[in-house]
Write a protein that holds these residues in place. Structure first.
Motif, mmCIF file in Angstrom:
data_model
loop_
_atom_site.group_PDB
_atom_site.id
_atom_site.type_symbol
_atom_site.label_atom_id
_atom_site.label_comp_id
_atom_site.label_asym_id
_atom_site.label_seq_id
_atom_site.Cartn_x
_atom_site.Cartn_y
_atom_site.Cartn_z
ATOM 1 N N GLN A 31 11.520 16.031 60.153
ATOM 2 C CA GLN A 31 11.499 16.880 58.964
ATOM 3 C C GLN A 31 11.181 16.087 57.702
ATOM 4 O O GLN A 31 11.470 16.532 56.592
ATOM 5 C CB GLN A 31 12.841 17.603 58.834
ATOM 6 C CG GLN A 31 13.104 18.545 60.010
ATOM 7 C CD GLN A 31 14.261 19.485 59.772
ATOM 8 O OE1 GLN A 31 14.544 19.846 58.635
ATOM 9 N NE2 GLN A 31 14.921 19.893 60.841
ATOM 10 N N GLY A 32 10.586 14.903 57.887
ATOM 11 C CA GLY A 32 10.103 14.136 56.744
ATOM 12 C C GLY A 32 11.055 13.095 56.216
ATOM 13 O O GLY A 32 10.675 12.291 55.357
ATOM 14 N N ARG A 33 12.293 13.076 56.699
ATOM 15 C CA ARG A 33 13.233 12.035 56.265
ATOM 16 C C ARG A 33 13.094 10.842 57.208
ATOM 17 O O ARG A 33 13.941 10.597 58.067
ATOM 18 C CB ARG A 33 14.665 12.573 56.257
ATOM 19 C CG ARG A 33 14.925 13.592 55.159
ATOM 20 C CD ARG A 33 16.395 13.960 55.065
ATOM 21 N NE ARG A 33 16.645 14.934 54.016
ATOM 22 C CZ ARG A 33 16.923 14.635 52.744
ATOM 23 N NH1 ARG A 33 16.978 13.361 52.376
ATOM 24 N NH2 ARG A 33 17.140 15.589 51.860
ATOM 25 N N ASP A 34 12.001 10.119 57.034
ATOM 26 C CA ASP A 34 11.672 9.026 57.951
ATOM 27 C C ASP A 34 11.894 7.652 57.331
ATOM 28 O O ASP A 34 11.395 6.652 57.835
ATOM 29 C CB ASP A 34 10.221 9.153 58.422
ATOM 30 C CG ASP A 34 9.226 9.183 57.272
ATOM 31 O OD1 ASP A 34 9.656 9.150 56.101
ATOM 32 O OD2 ASP A 34 8.010 9.250 57.543
ATOM 33 N N LYS A 35 12.648 7.586 56.223
ATOM 34 C CA LYS A 35 12.993 6.303 55.588
ATOM 35 C C LYS A 35 14.500 6.097 55.749
ATOM 36 O O LYS A 35 15.307 6.687 55.023
ATOM 37 C CB LYS A 35 12.635 6.301 54.101
ATOM 38 C CG LYS A 35 11.262 6.872 53.740
ATOM 39 C CD LYS A 35 10.128 6.029 54.238
ATOM 40 C CE LYS A 35 8.784 6.479 53.666
ATOM 41 N NZ LYS A 35 8.449 7.892 53.898
ATOM 42 N N VAL A 36 14.897 5.281 56.723
ATOM 43 C CA VAL A 36 16.316 5.010 56.957
ATOM 44 C C VAL A 36 16.722 3.858 56.048
ATOM 45 O O VAL A 36 16.344 2.709 56.280
ATOM 46 C CB VAL A 36 16.597 4.659 58.429
ATOM 47 C CG1 VAL A 36 18.100 4.517 58.654
ATOM 48 C CG2 VAL A 36 16.035 5.727 59.344
ATOM 49 N N THR A 37 17.463 4.179 55.022
ATOM 50 C CA THR A 37 17.809 3.202 53.990
ATOM 51 C C THR A 37 19.190 2.628 54.284
ATOM 52 O O THR A 37 20.197 3.330 54.230
ATOM 53 C CB THR A 37 17.779 3.868 52.604
ATOM 54 O OG1 THR A 37 16.484 4.463 52.412
ATOM 55 C CG2 THR A 37 18.040 2.854 51.514
#
Length: 646
Positions: free
Chosen positions: A397-403
């Motif tokens: 769903q586009g939250r592909d930056k695991v910070t």
């Protein structure tokens, strides 16, 4: 023999605690130390089940009887004083044992050592269990699931599918169809699932090896490797350091920049430094270049005949490095399980040989990993499966930056996680970008392409306000607690399993790295071409200016990221400057930022940079070497046709 030995020991007890000398001590308040017969159950089914109770009855003794043996004794045991009977026969039995060449003292010493080791393991297992329960009650996951509407529903649906399709049990059964119709680089890449059990059997050998090199005067260990061969050892070096008088100080060198190479050359004593060369394939160009340099460094001090004594190799069976180590008389070659890929190798020889050398309790680390592996068999309530489902659902769903953020001693763990996720998922036009070490900013500066993961030691409440602010802003935040530093064992396995599960959900093969392998091949070709022509390819570059970088970065759009790739010497002042640049970019453009030193990042995040959806903006920072170093053309060849600074 055991009963005979006990009777003679009891006779000695009565001799010591009797007579005038003992009576004077007793009158002064001394207490006798009574014999204790421990765990007197009968393991041999051909013996009477009360043998070691019936035969060891005497005044002033203690017998710790297992419950089943106590029940049997109450039913049909014999209550006769037996310890004082047939002492002469007992002495004859022990004398006969000696005549057969069996030294009871040596057997007893070995049994005592093994018993102490078993009690030590049991005690630490008890402490670990208490710590784990305390952590669980304190909320190992906080919150346990992100509450994000559609994503939350997607995760629940994913878990239902995982359960219905028996994905967890299929992973443990080495079913390659979990990820692909082809078994290529899957069926032969699942050794990490069982490595903790396998390495438990190697513990004694590792401990003996570590003690041996320390006794011979080694005080430092220098590990040469790239990517998966260096990141886990670096975690151990930074998180634990040399733990005891028997531990070596571990330095990890995963760069070709001349400055840190020269620093190690000058700082370390070649006669007291164990050089560890680690490469799965045995062909990694950067590692072999470092090997030739440091082999000759040791040779200049030790001479040709003794150089190999201070060299160790970690590689796969049959690799070119194994053959080279044999040819040059390396002290030891540890052959790793070839069914374990580099980034999944933290709990194999790749990570544990260096860990043992630092003085770590490797068995304790493995016990934590085995506990997590047991938990990962669960079809439901499986933290790793849940985490993998969350990562995949967010990415879809586009939250592909695991910070990531981490506090205190466990922060170095993030560099290992970065490679695991990036290299496993960055392919086929998609991927999950791990963002490590990015400066924290206001929640309004983060886009809706983020998910946040916070790792910390249990009881650490620092910076909780930032996490609460992120949650209030609608960002998913996962918080993972470590009971202590040895929980690294749990986390290594958890993140490996979660990443494999995320690959399943995204339709990605998580165990290969096609673009990294291609880059390695091109590196070897480039080195060979330079040796022949003496020239490098010409590429356009921009001198630092006031508008070049802003002009480039204005291309950034939501969902993109900026990767700073620094081909410079890793130093604290450089780290600070790169972090300042990240903060400036983050405050100006709506994009995530990452940093990697070259060529290290090529073996860590390089697969994702080449294989993802093409939404990265790459800034390469290069500098000329202030002091260059030649790379020897061969192990014993002083000629050089290329330098580290080339």
């Amino acid at each position: 023999i055991a009963i005979a030995n006990a009777k003679i020991a009891y006779a000695r007890f009565e001799e010591i605690f009797s007579g005038d000398r003992w009576e004077r001590l007793a009158s002064g308040g001394a207490h006798e130390q009574r014999p204790l017969w421990a765990s007197t159950g009968t393991k041999n089914p051909s013996y009477p089940d009360t043998l070691y109770v019936d035969s060891l009855i005497g005044p002033r003794t203690v017998n710790t009887v297992p419950p089943a043996t106590l029940t049997a004794f109450l039913d049909h045991g014999a209550t006769e004083e037996t310890l004082r009977l047939q002492r002469d026969a007992a002495r004859r039995e022990l004398e006969q044992l000696a005549r057969h060449g069996i030294r009871l003292e040596e057997v007893a010493a070995q049994l005592q050592a093994e018993g102490l080791e078993a009690f030590d393991r049991a005690f630490h297992a008890l402490l670990d269990g208490i710590s784990a329960k305390a952590t669980q009650l304190g909320g190992r996951w906080f919150p346990s699931k992100p509450q994000l509407g559609e994503i939350d529903r997607s995760v629940e649906e994913a878990l239902q599918e995982i359960h219905a399709r028996k994905v967890v049990s299929r992973i443990w059964a080495h079913d390659h169809t979990v990820w692909s119709d082809s078994e290529r680089e899957i069926s032969d890449r699942l050794g990490w699932l069982h490595v903790a059990d396998a390495m438990k059997k190697a513990l004694r050998a590792l401990d003996r090896f570590a003690a041996e090199v320390h006794e011979e005067g080694y005080r430092d260990a220098l590990l040469l490797g790239m990517g998966g061969s260096s990141l886990a050892p670096e975690v151990f070096a930074k998180v634990f350091g040399p733990l005891a008088s028997g531990g070596l100080s571990l330095t990890v060198l995963d760069t070709t920049d001349p400055e840190p190479i020269q620093s190690c050359t000058e700082r370390l004593d070649p006669t007291r430094t164990l050089v560890i060369v680690s490469t799965k394939s045995g062909t990694t160009e950067e590692t072999l270049s470092l090997l030739r340099h440091f082999y000759q460094w040791k040779r200049r001090s030790l001479g040709k005949g003794r150089t190999g004594e201070g060299m160790v190799a970690i590689t796969d069976p049959g690799s070119p490095l194994q053959r080279l180590a044999e040819a040059y008389g390396f002290r030891r070659t540890f052959l790793n399980d070839p069914t374990i890929g580099g980034r999944y190798a933290a709990l194999s020889h790749v990570g544990l040989v260096p860990a043992a050398l630092t003085g770590m309790e490797v068995g304790r680390l493995l016990d934590r990993a085995r506990a997590m592996a047991d938990e990962c068999h669960a079809q439901e309530e499986n933290d790793a499966a849940w985490l993998g489902a969350v990562l995949a659902a967010c990415a879809a769903q586009g939250r592909d930056k695991v910070t990531f953020s981490a506090t205190g001693a466990i922060a170095p763990f993030l560099d290992w996680v970065e490679q695991l996720i990036a290299e496993s998922t960055g392919k086929r036009g998609q991927g999950i970008l791990p963002v490590v070490g990015e400066p924290m900013v206001g929640s309004d500066l983060y886009g809706d392409d983020r998910i946040f993961v916070d790792l910390r030691l249990f009881g650490d409440s620092s910076d909780n306000e930032s996490l609460r602010t992120l949650r209030k802003a609608g960002h998913p935040v996962i918080q993972r607690w470590f009971a202590d530093r040895y929980d690294l064992g749990r986390e290594f396995f958890l993140w490996e399993f979660a990443t494999a599960m995320a690959g399943h959900r995204l339709g990605i093969h998580p165990f290969n790295q096609p673009d990294v392998e291609a880059a390695k091949a091109r590196a070897r070709e480039a080195v060979q071409a330079y040796r022949q022509s003496g020239r490098l390819p010409e590429d356009p570059a921009h001198r630092p200016s006031g508008d070049a970088l802003p002009t480039f970065l204005r291309q950034a759009k939501p969902g993109d990221y900026v990767a700073l790739q620094a081909y410079v010497a890793p130093r604290e002042d450089v780290d600070a400057a790169l972090q300042q640049l990240r903060a400036t970019i983050l405050g100006t453009y709506p994009v995530a930022t990452t940093v990697g030193y070259g060529p290290r990042f090529l073996h860590s995040t390089g697969q994702l940079h080449k294989g993802d959806g093409g939404n990265g903006l790459f800034v390469q920072i290069v500098s000329d070497a202030v002091q260059d170093l030649p790379i020897p053309d061969g192990m014993e060849d002083s000629a050089s046709s290329i330098t580290f600074g080339t």
